[in-house]
Design an enzyme around this catalytic site. Structure first.
Site, short mmCIF file in Angstrom:
data_model
loop_
_atom_site.label_atom_id
_atom_site.label_comp_id
_atom_site.label_asym_id
_atom_site.label_seq_id
_atom_site.Cartn_x
_atom_site.Cartn_y
_atom_site.Cartn_z
N CYS A 137 -58.71 -136.36 -37.28
CA CYS A 137 -59.94 -136.40 -36.48
C CYS A 137 -60.78 -137.59 -36.94
O CYS A 137 -61.05 -137.73 -38.14
CB CYS A 137 -60.71 -135.10 -36.68
SG CYS A 137 -62.39 -135.17 -36.05
N GLY A 157 -55.11 -126.18 -2.87
CA GLY A 157 -53.88 -126.39 -3.65
C GLY A 157 -53.81 -125.61 -4.94
O GLY A 157 -53.35 -126.14 -5.95
N THR A 158 -54.25 -124.36 -4.90
CA THR A 158 -54.11 -123.51 -6.10
C THR A 158 -53.51 -122.17 -5.69
O THR A 158 -53.85 -121.63 -4.64
CB THR A 158 -55.46 -123.34 -6.85
OG1 THR A 158 -55.25 -122.48 -7.97
CG2 THR A 158 -56.58 -122.83 -5.97
N HIS A 211 -60.11 -126.65 -17.13
CA HIS A 211 -58.96 -126.44 -18.03
C HIS A 211 -58.70 -127.63 -18.95
O HIS A 211 -57.61 -127.75 -19.51
CB HIS A 211 -57.69 -126.10 -17.22
CG HIS A 211 -57.73 -124.74 -16.59
ND1 HIS A 211 -56.84 -124.33 -15.61
CD2 HIS A 211 -58.56 -123.68 -16.79
CE1 HIS A 211 -57.12 -123.09 -15.25
NE2 HIS A 211 -58.16 -122.67 -15.94
N LEU A 218 -50.57 -125.22 1.27
CA LEU A 218 -49.35 -125.25 2.09
C LEU A 218 -49.06 -123.87 2.65
O LEU A 218 -48.52 -123.72 3.74
CB LEU A 218 -48.15 -125.68 1.23
CG LEU A 218 -48.03 -127.15 0.86
CD1 LEU A 218 -46.77 -127.36 0.03
CD2 LEU A 218 -47.99 -128.02 2.12
C1 BJW Z 1 -50.07 -127.68 -2.08
C2 BJW Z 1 -49.31 -128.83 -1.96
C3 BJW Z 1 -49.79 -129.81 -1.07
C4 BJW Z 1 -48.32 -127.57 -3.39
N1 BJW Z 1 -50.92 -129.60 -0.38
N2 BJW Z 1 -51.19 -127.50 -1.39
C5 BJW Z 1 -57.58 -110.93 -15.22
C6 BJW Z 1 -58.88 -111.41 -15.14
C7 BJW Z 1 -59.28 -112.47 -15.96
C8 BJW Z 1 -58.40 -113.09 -16.83
C9 BJW Z 1 -57.10 -112.60 -16.90
C10 BJW Z 1 -56.70 -111.53 -16.12
N3 BJW Z 1 -55.43 -111.27 -16.42
C11 BJW Z 1 -55.02 -112.16 -17.36
C12 BJW Z 1 -56.01 -112.99 -17.67
C13 BJW Z 1 -55.94 -114.12 -18.64
C14 BJW Z 1 -55.31 -115.41 -18.18
C15 BJW Z 1 -54.63 -115.30 -16.82
O1 BJW Z 1 -55.19 -115.60 -15.78
N4 BJW Z 1 -53.37 -114.92 -16.80
C16 BJW Z 1 -52.63 -114.81 -15.54
C17 BJW Z 1 -51.20 -115.26 -15.74
C18 BJW Z 1 -52.77 -113.42 -14.98
N5 BJW Z 1 -56.34 -116.42 -18.13
C19 BJW Z 1 -56.73 -117.07 -19.23
O2 BJW Z 1 -56.24 -116.82 -20.34
C20 BJW Z 1 -57.84 -118.08 -19.09
N6 BJW Z 1 -58.90 -117.76 -19.98
C21 BJW Z 1 -59.62 -116.64 -19.85
O3 BJW Z 1 -59.39 -115.82 -18.97
O4 BJW Z 1 -60.65 -116.51 -20.75
C22 BJW Z 1 -61.45 -115.32 -20.67
C23 BJW Z 1 -62.45 -115.33 -19.55
C24 BJW Z 1 -62.56 -114.23 -18.68
C25 BJW Z 1 -63.50 -114.24 -17.65
C26 BJW Z 1 -64.35 -115.31 -17.48
C27 BJW Z 1 -64.22 -116.39 -18.35
C28 BJW Z 1 -63.27 -116.39 -19.35
C29 BJW Z 1 -57.33 -119.48 -19.41
C30 BJW Z 1 -56.37 -119.97 -18.40
C31 BJW Z 1 -55.77 -121.28 -18.83
C32 BJW Z 1 -54.76 -121.81 -17.81
N7 BJW Z 1 -54.04 -122.83 -18.37
C33 BJW Z 1 -53.02 -123.52 -17.57
C34 BJW Z 1 -52.24 -124.47 -18.52
C35 BJW Z 1 -53.12 -125.41 -19.28
C36 BJW Z 1 -53.51 -126.63 -18.46
C37 BJW Z 1 -52.32 -127.55 -18.22
O5 BJW Z 1 -51.42 -127.62 -19.05
O6 BJW Z 1 -52.34 -128.24 -17.18
O7 BJW Z 1 -53.65 -124.21 -16.48
S1 BJW Z 1 -51.85 -122.44 -16.76
C38 BJW Z 1 -51.68 -123.46 -15.32
O8 BJW Z 1 -52.07 -122.65 -14.19
C39 BJW Z 1 -52.69 -124.60 -15.46
C40 BJW Z 1 -53.30 -124.62 -14.09
O9 BJW Z 1 -54.58 -125.21 -14.13
C41 BJW Z 1 -53.32 -123.15 -13.70
C42 BJW Z 1 -53.41 -122.92 -12.21
O10 BJW Z 1 -52.28 -123.42 -11.54
P1 BJW Z 1 -52.42 -124.01 -10.06
O11 BJW Z 1 -53.26 -125.21 -10.09
O12 BJW Z 1 -52.83 -122.92 -9.15
O13 BJW Z 1 -50.90 -124.49 -9.79
P2 BJW Z 1 -49.69 -123.69 -9.16
O14 BJW Z 1 -48.46 -124.45 -9.46
O15 BJW Z 1 -49.70 -122.27 -9.57
O16 BJW Z 1 -49.96 -123.70 -7.59
C43 BJW Z 1 -49.91 -124.88 -6.82
C44 BJW Z 1 -50.41 -124.56 -5.44
O17 BJW Z 1 -50.47 -125.78 -4.69
C45 BJW Z 1 -49.50 -123.61 -4.65
O18 BJW Z 1 -50.31 -122.62 -4.04
C46 BJW Z 1 -48.84 -124.49 -3.58
O19 BJW Z 1 -48.62 -123.82 -2.36
C47 BJW Z 1 -49.91 -125.56 -3.40
N8 BJW Z 1 -49.40 -126.86 -2.96
N9 BJW Z 1 -48.18 -128.72 -2.76
C48 BJW Z 1 -51.56 -128.41 -0.55
N10 BJW Z 1 -49.08 -130.98 -0.87
#
Ligand code: BJW
Length: 232
Positions: A133, A172-173, A106, A199
């Site tokens: 740029c 942690g995702t 990402h 968690l």
């Molecule tokens: C602990 C802990 C501790 C806490 N110990 N654990 C169906 C299929 C395919 C795609 C889609 C679909 N439906 C919709 C889509 C499109 C979309 C999508 O997924 N939308 C959803 C909302 C449904 N996806 C996209 O648009 C992506 N691109 C794409 O799909 O292109 C086409 C393609 C298709 C197929 C193949 C290839 C390409 C792009 C996604 C971009 C995500 N961007 C973000 C923001 C930008 C980055 C940033 O600013 O940082 O990325 S969104 C945000 O969520 C960020 C993160 O990387 C991402 C994931 O979050 P994460 O890491 O899981 O965090 P949390 O907060 O959700 O969870 C934390 C976890 O930690 C929890 O479980 C806690 O329990 C745990 N935890 N403390 C252990 N101490």
């Protein structure tokens, strides 16, 4: 020797003091996703988006890698098979913790991207909307981050590694964002043993063979120790 692919998310950096997204008081409770994490949001209000990432760059720079980041670096150094860390995180705590074989699917806070010519350079601590740029001089600098609707980076390499994996672990995702949330199904199809470390069970938790529940700084070092002791 087993090949290991590890997907990490915001939870691995939580105990370093970096906010997660979907916690009750997390980033998505403070900001509208559409405003700060989509190309449309950037086109509409680039200053707001650049400031959001400037603040997160500062938070990442003030944080230090924790025991979980360091344990994954130890796994890479000491395990005899291949180890690849695929992180959704944009902080640099994996590399500062010692991981080398690492994909930032990402993007990365410390990188800037030209929206015109796709040149990349080291992001300044304080980016400004319309920064030039250094390659083509267009006023088209943007954070080098994969927003919703954009293609995550190095997908071919990731799917190839998952296809060869004997062990797939997600740490942690929350399993809410694709394509990363689909990796467990892909790994299972390829015959890998799948493990979730979190968690609590994630949105795709039922698809894993096994779960290790608890804070990453405790569970990840223990898991790494068990892999290295087994020597498999
Ligand atoms: C602990 C802990 C501790 C806490 N110990 N654990 C169906 C299929 C395919 C795609 C889609 C679909 N439906 C919709 C889509 C499109 C979309 C999508 O997924 N939308 C959803 C909302 C449904 N996806 C996209 O648009 C992506 N691109 C794409 O799909 O292109 C086409 C393609 C298709 C197929 C193949 C290839 C390409 C792009 C996604 C971009 C995500 N961007 C973000 C923001 C930008 C980055 C940033 O600013 O940082 O990325 S969104 C945000 O969520 C960020 C993160 O990387 C991402 C994931 O979050 P994460 O890491 O899981 O965090 P949390 O907060 O959700 O969870 C934390 C976890 O930690 C929890 O479980 C806690 O329990 C745990 N935890 N403390 C252990 N101490």
């Amino acid at each position: 020797m087993s090949n290991i692919v590890i997907l990490t998310g915001a939870g691995i950096s939580a105990e370093s003091g970096i906010e997660t997204f979907r916690a009750e008081t997390g980033l998505w409770a403070q900001h509208r996703v559409e405003d700060v994490a989509t190309p449309e949001g950037f086109a509409c209000n680039p200053e707001l988006v650049v400031d959001f990432y400037n603040a997160r760059r500062a938070a990442a720079a003030a944080a230090a890698p924790n025991a979980a980041h360091k344990a994954l670096a130890r796994l890479e150094a000491e395990h005899k098979g291949k180890v690849l860390v695929v992180t959704q995180n944009v902080d640099d705590l994996h590399e500062r913790g010692g991981s080398c074989n690492l994909v930032h699917m990402h993007g990365a806070l410390n990188s800037a991207l030209c929206a015109t010519c796709e040149h990349r350079w080291t992001a300044p601590m304080e980016m400004r909307a319309g920064d030039a740029c250094p390659s083509c001089n267009a006023a088209a600098a943007r954070p080098d981050i994969v927003w919703f609707g954009e293609m995550p980076y190095q997908m071919d390499l990731i799917f190839e590694a998952i296809g060869e994996a004997d062990i797939f672990a997600a740490i942690g995702t929350s399993g809410n964002v694709y394509p990363a949330a689909g990796f467990v199904a892909e790994a299972a199809r390829a015959g890998a043993h799948t493990l979730e470390i979190n968690l609590e069970p994630s949105a795709v938790g039922a698809q894993f063979d096994k779960a290790l529940l608890g804070p990453a700084t405790k569970t990840v070092p223990a898991w790494v120790e068990s892999i290295l002791r087994a020597g498999a």
